[in-house]
Design a protein around this motif. Structure first.
Motif, mmCIF file in Angstrom:
data_model
loop_
_atom_site.group_PDB
_atom_site.id
_atom_site.type_symbol
_atom_site.label_atom_id
_atom_site.label_comp_id
_atom_site.label_asym_id
_atom_site.label_seq_id
_atom_site.Cartn_x
_atom_site.Cartn_y
_atom_site.Cartn_z
ATOM 1 N N ILE A 51 0.844 -1.192 0.000
ATOM 2 C CA ILE A 51 0.000 0.000 0.000
ATOM 3 C C ILE A 51 0.885 1.250 0.000
ATOM 4 O O ILE A 51 1.801 1.366 0.806
ATOM 5 N N THR A 52 0.594 2.187 -0.891
ATOM 6 C CA THR A 52 1.384 3.416 -0.977
ATOM 7 C C THR A 52 1.002 4.395 0.133
ATOM 8 O O THR A 52 -0.080 4.297 0.727
ATOM 9 N N ILE A 53 1.873 5.352 0.378
ATOM 10 C CA ILE A 53 1.642 6.334 1.435
ATOM 11 C C ILE A 53 0.381 7.164 1.160
ATOM 12 O O ILE A 53 -0.350 7.513 2.091
ATOM 13 N N GLY A 54 0.097 7.447 -0.110
ATOM 14 C CA GLY A 54 -1.114 8.205 -0.444
ATOM 15 C C GLY A 54 -2.375 7.459 -0.040
ATOM 16 O O GLY A 54 -3.311 8.049 0.509
ATOM 17 N N THR A 55 -2.389 6.160 -0.292
ATOM 18 C CA THR A 55 -3.541 5.345 0.082
ATOM 19 C C THR A 55 -3.651 5.226 1.600
ATOM 20 O O THR A 55 -4.746 5.309 2.157
ATOM 21 N N VAL A 56 -2.514 5.066 2.268
ATOM 22 C CA VAL A 56 -2.515 5.008 3.743
ATOM 23 C C VAL A 56 -3.076 6.314 4.293
ATOM 24 O O VAL A 56 -3.878 6.307 5.237
ATOM 25 N N SER A 57 -2.693 7.422 3.708
ATOM 26 C CA SER A 57 -3.186 8.726 4.129
ATOM 27 C C SER A 57 -4.702 8.803 3.971
ATOM 28 O O SER A 57 -5.407 9.269 4.882
ATOM 29 N N GLU A 58 -5.217 8.329 2.839
ATOM 30 C CA GLU A 58 -6.666 8.333 2.608
ATOM 31 C C GLU A 58 -7.395 7.455 3.615
ATOM 32 O O GLU A 58 -8.442 7.838 4.143
ATOM 33 N N ILE A 59 -6.845 6.269 3.886
ATOM 34 C CA ILE A 59 -7.495 5.322 4.798
ATOM 35 C C ILE A 59 -7.504 5.836 6.228
ATOM 36 O O ILE A 59 -8.514 5.740 6.931
#
Length: 110
Positions: free
Chosen positions: A14-22
């Protein structure tokens, strides 16, 4: 004995952008927790951070503790204590298993 298969929760995909969204955390906050050695993403050859579902759960626990007023160094200290306990437990289990195997003449398959 078969190798223990890695759980989907452990796979760092999982990329940092997706982690940020989650999580609702900013990318800067996520990088800060990495700098404080509270999470450990893998890096691709190009340097992209990759996280697992377990990393996301760890981040949410960190945020809860921070909201309760716990400092990052205290969180890290607790993580190290838990890791040490787990390692000690694993060593004890291996020693007991070895003693039982020796007692009953059980040998490891090759």
């Amino acid at each position: 004995m078969a190798l223990k298969e890695e759980s989907y929760k452990d796979k760092k995909v999982i990329t940092i952008g997706t982690v940020s969204e989650i999580t609702g955390l900013s990318e800067r906050q996520i990088r800060y927790y990495e700098e404080r050695k509270l999470i450990f993403p893998e890096r691709t050859q190009k340097g992209t951070r990759k996280y697992s579902f377990n990393d996301i759960e760890q981040l949410m626990e960190i945020v809860e503790k921070m909201e309760e007023g716990v400092q990052t160094y205290e969180i890290r200290k607790e993580m190290l204590r838990k890791e040490k306990q787990l390692n000690e437990k694993t060593v004890r289990e291996q020693m007991i298993r070895g003693q039982l195997n020796a007692q009953f003449g059980i040998q490891k398959p090759r």
